[in-house]
Design an enzyme around this catalytic site. Sequence first.
Site, short mmCIF file in Angstrom:
data_model
loop_
_atom_site.label_atom_id
_atom_site.label_comp_id
_atom_site.label_asym_id
_atom_site.label_seq_id
_atom_site.Cartn_x
_atom_site.Cartn_y
_atom_site.Cartn_z
N HIS A 1 0.82 -1.20 0.00
CA HIS A 1 0.00 0.00 0.00
C HIS A 1 0.86 1.25 0.00
O HIS A 1 2.09 1.20 0.03
CB HIS A 1 -0.96 0.00 1.19
CG HIS A 1 -0.32 -0.03 2.56
ND1 HIS A 1 0.46 1.00 3.04
CD2 HIS A 1 -0.36 -0.96 3.55
CE1 HIS A 1 0.88 0.72 4.25
NE2 HIS A 1 0.41 -0.48 4.59
N CYS B 1 2.97 -4.87 6.67
CA CYS B 1 2.74 -4.72 5.24
C CYS B 1 3.96 -4.12 4.55
O CYS B 1 4.94 -3.75 5.18
CB CYS B 1 1.53 -3.81 5.00
SG CYS B 1 -0.01 -4.48 5.64
#
Length: 429
Positions: free
Chosen positions: A145, A153
Amino acid sequence: MMKRFALAASLVLALAACQDDQFSRSSTRHLVPIPPATMALMSTKGMSKEDPILVRAYKKESELEVWKRGSNGKYALLKTYPICRWSGQLGPKTREGDRQVPEGFYTVTPAQMNPNSAYYLSFDTGYPNAYDRSFGRNGGDIMVHGACSSRGCFAMTDQNIAEIYAIAREALGAGQRGFQFQSYPFRMTAENLAKHRLDPNIGFWKNLKEGSDTFDVSKEELRVAVANHRYTFNVDESTMASVAQKQRHDEQEVAELVAKGEKPIKLVYNDGDTHESFRAALASASGVSDSKLGFVSRTEGISSGPQQIALDDSGREKIDTPSTALAFASMREVPASRPERSQAESRVAVTQQTAPVATAAAASSAQETPFYKKMFSGVTDLFSTSDAQPVAATVQVAPAPLKAAAPAMKAVPQKRAQASTGVNVAAAN
């Protein structure tokens, strides 16, 4: 009552992965076209925007590669992007809330693309896969992202996720059912394998190397299965023989390095890392306004890189003498009670503004050495939270020699920038 609610909310944020509920359905950022420079680069490599893609990520090097299948039916490296933030340590993700970035082989389908992400744009990596489930591992919402904040992440900055998302969107829109996402602890070189030979995860990493070697030899998407808690790769006899030959060569090179005195090491991260170009830019900045910098998760985790611990052949630890560490001396402390940012706040997270590239050089993927001599045109222009069309990202350039990873500094509180001055580190081809 309000204090209890705030405490509960902060605990949820601390334990959750990069949960990515839809933020704004009115945004059109997911429709931004692939930058012209990247389109030109595709053309020089015999690729089109409709051709299938494949993604490879490397935690230790903090780099993410986008590969594309060319007109000859083989995959070739298109571009390499710096990872702004990943969290945890080298090694697989095993449970919800461990802040670990997964390692393994995953698939990203159109349903896993999120155009309304709270982190600008994102896609779900597909963790847990069949391999993870065979060990009973749990968790989810592991994304690639935007922003520069990670709880398990790959945070790429808004600038770079916009381009990666556009490349993936075009390939999936042209009929690719899902693209493969290969996540590694480090590049599977003989040097890395020699250094990490006593790590408890070495057996798992050698299994990942089988897949990496198979792709490197065949340049075709891996056909992955899981049997007896191992990844297996379905290949023809010719490819199998070539992979076996490569593995014998690599094992011999590892043995030679060990014989020459390559010592085993262990890397201990405060909480993940960032690409060296981001660390250098942030450490050199005398200050950047909050509206530009936004929120960078756990700056103490990326201020100096991992602590390198030397091991003798018996596995006993010997801490190396610390070298000079990069620090965020000019940034003011954020109060310790401040929780990690909410999804709405993370929309204003740090964004990379890489300088435009006038022309894209054609080169064989075997000759390319992806890295960044100079990443930024200036810190004040580097971070952006607008929905404007992104500037074209950097292409691969020859690396400048880097110093070995420095031992970690003493942990310091999270910090933010104060004033607004910039550093000159513009992209170069």
